[in-house]
Write a protein that holds these residues in place. Structure first.
Motif, PDB file in Angstrom:
ATOM      1  N   ALA A 194      72.303  23.787  54.259  1.00  0.00           N
ATOM      2  CA  ALA A 194      73.113  23.727  55.555  1.00  0.00           C
ATOM      3  C   ALA A 194      72.370  24.347  56.407  1.00  0.00           C
ATOM      4  O   ALA A 194      71.472  25.998  56.087  1.00  0.00           O
ATOM      5  CB  ALA A 194      74.087  23.379  55.571  1.00  0.00           C
ATOM      6  N   TRP A 195      72.280  24.412  58.263  1.00  0.00           N
ATOM      7  CA  TRP A 195      72.089  25.301  58.754  1.00  0.00           C
ATOM      8  C   TRP A 195      73.000  26.366  58.743  1.00  0.00           C
ATOM      9  O   TRP A 195      74.068  26.728  58.756  1.00  0.00           O
ATOM     10  CB  TRP A 195      72.556  24.667  60.273  1.00  0.00           C
ATOM     11  CG  TRP A 195      72.314  25.264  61.173  1.00  0.00           C
ATOM     12  CD1 TRP A 195      72.911  26.284  61.695  1.00  0.00           C
ATOM     13  CD2 TRP A 195      70.766  25.632  62.541  1.00  0.00           C
ATOM     14  NE1 TRP A 195      72.062  27.329  62.852  1.00  0.00           N
ATOM     15  CE2 TRP A 195      70.908  26.643  62.604  1.00  0.00           C
ATOM     16  CE3 TRP A 195      69.196  24.831  61.651  1.00  0.00           C
ATOM     17  CZ2 TRP A 195      69.022  27.275  63.962  1.00  0.00           C
ATOM     18  CZ3 TRP A 195      68.569  25.708  62.400  1.00  0.00           C
ATOM     19  CH2 TRP A 195      68.454  26.437  63.508  1.00  0.00           C
ATOM     20  N   ASP A 196      72.319  27.972  58.500  1.00  0.00           N
ATOM     21  CA  ASP A 196      73.149  28.635  58.581  1.00  0.00           C
ATOM     22  C   ASP A 196      72.592  29.874  59.361  1.00  0.00           C
ATOM     23  O   ASP A 196      71.248  29.542  60.061  1.00  0.00           O
ATOM     24  CB  ASP A 196      73.305  29.406  57.104  1.00  0.00           C
ATOM     25  CG  ASP A 196      72.143  29.275  55.991  1.00  0.00           C
ATOM     26  OD1 ASP A 196      71.622  29.955  56.981  1.00  0.00           O
ATOM     27  OD2 ASP A 196      71.640  29.674  54.899  1.00  0.00           O
ATOM     28  N   GLU A 197      72.799  31.360  59.362  1.00  0.00           N
ATOM     29  CA  GLU A 197      72.342  32.552  60.315  1.00  0.00           C
ATOM     30  C   GLU A 197      70.890  32.324  59.374  1.00  0.00           C
ATOM     31  O   GLU A 197      70.102  32.521  60.362  1.00  0.00           O
ATOM     32  CB  GLU A 197      72.951  33.812  60.270  1.00  0.00           C
ATOM     33  CG  GLU A 197      74.851  33.656  60.465  1.00  0.00           C
ATOM     34  CD  GLU A 197      75.419  34.748  60.790  1.00  0.00           C
ATOM     35  OE1 GLU A 197      74.892  35.489  60.278  1.00  0.00           O
ATOM     36  OE2 GLU A 197      76.368  34.846  60.128  1.00  0.00           O
ATOM     37  N   SER A 198      70.206  33.101  58.272  1.00  0.00           N
ATOM     38  CA  SER A 198      69.231  32.794  57.876  1.00  0.00           C
ATOM     39  C   SER A 198      68.585  31.605  58.932  1.00  0.00           C
ATOM     40  O   SER A 198      67.610  32.154  59.236  1.00  0.00           O
ATOM     41  CB  SER A 198      69.188  32.778  55.861  1.00  0.00           C
ATOM     42  OG  SER A 198      68.990  31.241  56.060  1.00  0.00           O
ATOM     43  N   CYS A 199      68.563  30.091  59.134  1.00  0.00           N
ATOM     44  CA  CYS A 199      67.820  29.284  59.883  1.00  0.00           C
ATOM     45  C   CYS A 199      67.684  29.857  61.077  1.00  0.00           C
ATOM     46  O   CYS A 199      66.443  30.158  61.615  1.00  0.00           O
ATOM     47  CB  CYS A 199      68.769  27.906  59.788  1.00  0.00           C
ATOM     48  SG  CYS A 199      68.532  27.343  58.474  1.00  0.00           S
ATOM     49  N   GLU A 200      68.610  30.142  62.413  1.00  0.00           N
ATOM     50  CA  GLU A 200      68.791  31.084  63.474  1.00  0.00           C
ATOM     51  C   GLU A 200      67.956  32.207  62.994  1.00  0.00           C
ATOM     52  O   GLU A 200      67.110  32.311  64.374  1.00  0.00           O
ATOM     53  CB  GLU A 200      70.264  31.817  63.730  1.00  0.00           C
ATOM     54  CG  GLU A 200      70.444  31.577  65.317  1.00  0.00           C
ATOM     55  CD  GLU A 200      71.714  32.466  65.567  1.00  0.00           C
ATOM     56  OE1 GLU A 200      72.233  33.045  67.187  1.00  0.00           O
ATOM     57  OE2 GLU A 200      72.573  31.485  65.148  1.00  0.00           O
ATOM     58  N   SER A 201      67.740  33.019  62.601  1.00  0.00           N
ATOM     59  CA  SER A 201      67.090  34.432  62.396  1.00  0.00           C
ATOM     60  C   SER A 201      65.527  33.743  62.510  1.00  0.00           C
ATOM     61  O   SER A 201      64.990  34.664  63.183  1.00  0.00           O
ATOM     62  CB  SER A 201      67.286  35.221  60.883  1.00  0.00           C
ATOM     63  OG  SER A 201      67.107  36.218  60.792  1.00  0.00           O
ATOM     64  N   ALA A 202      65.282  32.647  61.421  1.00  0.00           N
ATOM     65  CA  ALA A 202      64.232  32.405  61.117  1.00  0.00           C
ATOM     66  C   ALA A 202      63.233  32.011  61.993  1.00  0.00           C
ATOM     67  O   ALA A 202      62.152  31.975  62.439  1.00  0.00           O
ATOM     68  CB  ALA A 202      63.621  31.558  60.377  1.00  0.00           C
ATOM     69  N   LEU A 203      63.723  31.137  62.953  1.00  0.00           N
ATOM     70  CA  LEU A 203      63.922  30.353  64.413  1.00  0.00           C
ATOM     71  C   LEU A 203      63.320  31.478  65.437  1.00  0.00           C
ATOM     72  O   LEU A 203      62.801  31.383  66.391  1.00  0.00           O
ATOM     73  CB  LEU A 203      64.391  29.539  64.640  1.00  0.00           C
ATOM     74  CG  LEU A 203      64.640  27.883  63.612  1.00  0.00           C
ATOM     75  CD1 LEU A 203      65.416  26.843  64.841  1.00  0.00           C
ATOM     76  CD2 LEU A 203      63.587  27.030  64.242  1.00  0.00           C
ATOM     77  N   LYS A 204      64.358  32.375  65.382  1.00  0.00           N
ATOM     78  CA  LYS A 204      64.042  33.986  66.483  1.00  0.00           C
ATOM     79  C   LYS A 204      62.945  33.797  66.099  1.00  0.00           C
ATOM     80  O   LYS A 204      61.908  34.582  67.419  1.00  0.00           O
ATOM     81  CB  LYS A 204      64.794  34.243  66.627  1.00  0.00           C
ATOM     82  CG  LYS A 204      66.636  33.304  67.215  1.00  0.00           C
ATOM     83  CD  LYS A 204      67.938  34.808  67.476  1.00  0.00           C
ATOM     84  CE  LYS A 204      68.654  33.856  68.012  1.00  0.00           C
ATOM     85  NZ  LYS A 204      69.822  34.800  67.631  1.00  0.00           N
ATOM     86  N   GLU A 205      62.949  35.091  64.663  1.00  0.00           N
ATOM     87  CA  GLU A 205      62.182  35.949  64.390  1.00  0.00           C
ATOM     88  C   GLU A 205      60.308  34.795  64.944  1.00  0.00           C
ATOM     89  O   GLU A 205      58.856  35.556  65.556  1.00  0.00           O
ATOM     90  CB  GLU A 205      61.806  36.446  63.235  1.00  0.00           C
ATOM     91  CG  GLU A 205      60.683  36.836  63.192  1.00  0.00           C
ATOM     92  CD  GLU A 205      60.757  38.408  63.790  1.00  0.00           C
ATOM     93  OE1 GLU A 205      59.638  39.514  63.694  1.00  0.00           O
ATOM     94  OE2 GLU A 205      61.956  38.402  64.758  1.00  0.00           O
ATOM     95  N   ALA A 206      60.412  33.738  64.515  1.00  0.00           N
ATOM     96  CA  ALA A 206      58.779  32.535  64.316  1.00  0.00           C
ATOM     97  C   ALA A 206      58.910  32.429  66.220  1.00  0.00           C
ATOM     98  O   ALA A 206      56.996  32.651  66.553  1.00  0.00           O
ATOM     99  CB  ALA A 206      59.121  31.098  64.484  1.00  0.00           C
ATOM    100  N   ASN A 207      60.009  32.389  66.703  1.00  0.00           N
ATOM    101  CA  ASN A 207      59.177  31.972  68.232  1.00  0.00           C
ATOM    102  C   ASN A 207      59.211  33.384  68.716  1.00  0.00           C
ATOM    103  O   ASN A 207      58.194  33.961  69.419  1.00  0.00           O
ATOM    104  CB  ASN A 207      60.154  32.073  69.574  1.00  0.00           C
ATOM    105  CG  ASN A 207      60.073  31.777  70.612  1.00  0.00           C
ATOM    106  OD1 ASN A 207      59.121  30.953  70.389  1.00  0.00           O
ATOM    107  ND2 ASN A 207      60.824  31.309  71.146  1.00  0.00           N
ATOM    108  N   ASN A 208      59.387  35.172  68.364  1.00  0.00           N
ATOM    109  CA  ASN A 208      59.130  36.041  68.918  1.00  0.00           C
ATOM    110  C   ASN A 208      57.916  36.641  68.324  1.00  0.00           C
ATOM    111  O   ASN A 208      56.575  36.949  69.355  1.00  0.00           O
ATOM    112  CB  ASN A 208      60.002  37.344  67.898  1.00  0.00           C
ATOM    113  CG  ASN A 208      60.150  38.197  68.890  1.00  0.00           C
ATOM    114  OD1 ASN A 208      59.446  38.319  70.111  1.00  0.00           O
ATOM    115  ND2 ASN A 208      59.817  39.471  67.657  1.00  0.00           N
ATOM    116  N   ILE A 209      57.127  36.234  67.199  1.00  0.00           N
ATOM    117  CA  ILE A 209      55.977  36.325  66.921  1.00  0.00           C
ATOM    118  C   ILE A 209      54.944  35.188  67.909  1.00  0.00           C
ATOM    119  O   ILE A 209      53.611  36.028  67.867  1.00  0.00           O
ATOM    120  CB  ILE A 209      55.770  35.974  65.352  1.00  0.00           C
ATOM    121  CG1 ILE A 209      56.278  36.774  64.294  1.00  0.00           C
ATOM    122  CG2 ILE A 209      54.322  35.764  64.392  1.00  0.00           C
ATOM    123  CD1 ILE A 209      56.872  36.517  62.950  1.00  0.00           C
TER     124      ILE A 209
END
Length: 151
Positions: free
Chosen positions: A104-119
């Motif tokens: 399920a969606w969790d904080e690690s998913c949010e963090s991964a999406l944020k970092e991916a967009n940052n990169i």
């Protein structure tokens, strides 16, 4: 520059610059995921920000977006948009969970999406900056979610 009033030469230049930036971002994404990334020729449309979310999802679907502000010679923002299901699938890929999982969606998913967009944003902006000799400073990624009319 008023994006509603650009001529065909300016639009071609914007497409070419976008293609170069997207190529660098695709390379970064490929390195991040260890998977082949194929990009299409950029299509440029100008919409009010509130209309963008409805272009990605149906009114009944939830949208997940990661926004990064840009300051410097270019001011604006990037927004990486997904339906909620697509966001979970992409985050799962980034986290090495595989696409056919039941997590399920969790904080690690949010963090991964944020970092991916940052990169992706930084790769894109660094390519443009190198070509045009300027530096753009990104803000901290911010996640937004909701139905298209709510976001």
């Amino acid at each position: 520059m008023d994006l509603n009033k650009i001529d065909s030469l300016q639009m071609d230049a914007l497409r070419e610059v976008s293609n170069i930036g997207a190529g660098h971002a695709a390379t970064a994404l490929s390195e991040l995921t260890g998977q082949k990334v194929i990009i299409n020729i950029p299509v440029i449309n100008v919409y009010p920000l509130n209309d963008i979310f409805s272009k990605v999802a149906q009114p009944t679907q939830r949208v997940v977006g990661v926004q990064i502000g840009l300051t410097g010679p270019i001011n604006g923002r990037t927004v990486l948009l997904f339906t909620e299901d697509e966001a979970l699938s992409f985050a799962s890929c980034l986290l090495g969970w595989g696409q056919n999982n039941s997590r399920a969606w969790d904080e690690s998913c949010e963090s991964a999406l944020k970092e991916a967009n940052n990169i992706l944003t930084c790769s894109y902006m660094n390519a443009l900056g190198d070509m045009m000799e300027f530096v753009v400073i990104p803000t901290t990624p911010r996640l937004v979610s909701g139905r298209p009319k709510e976001v």
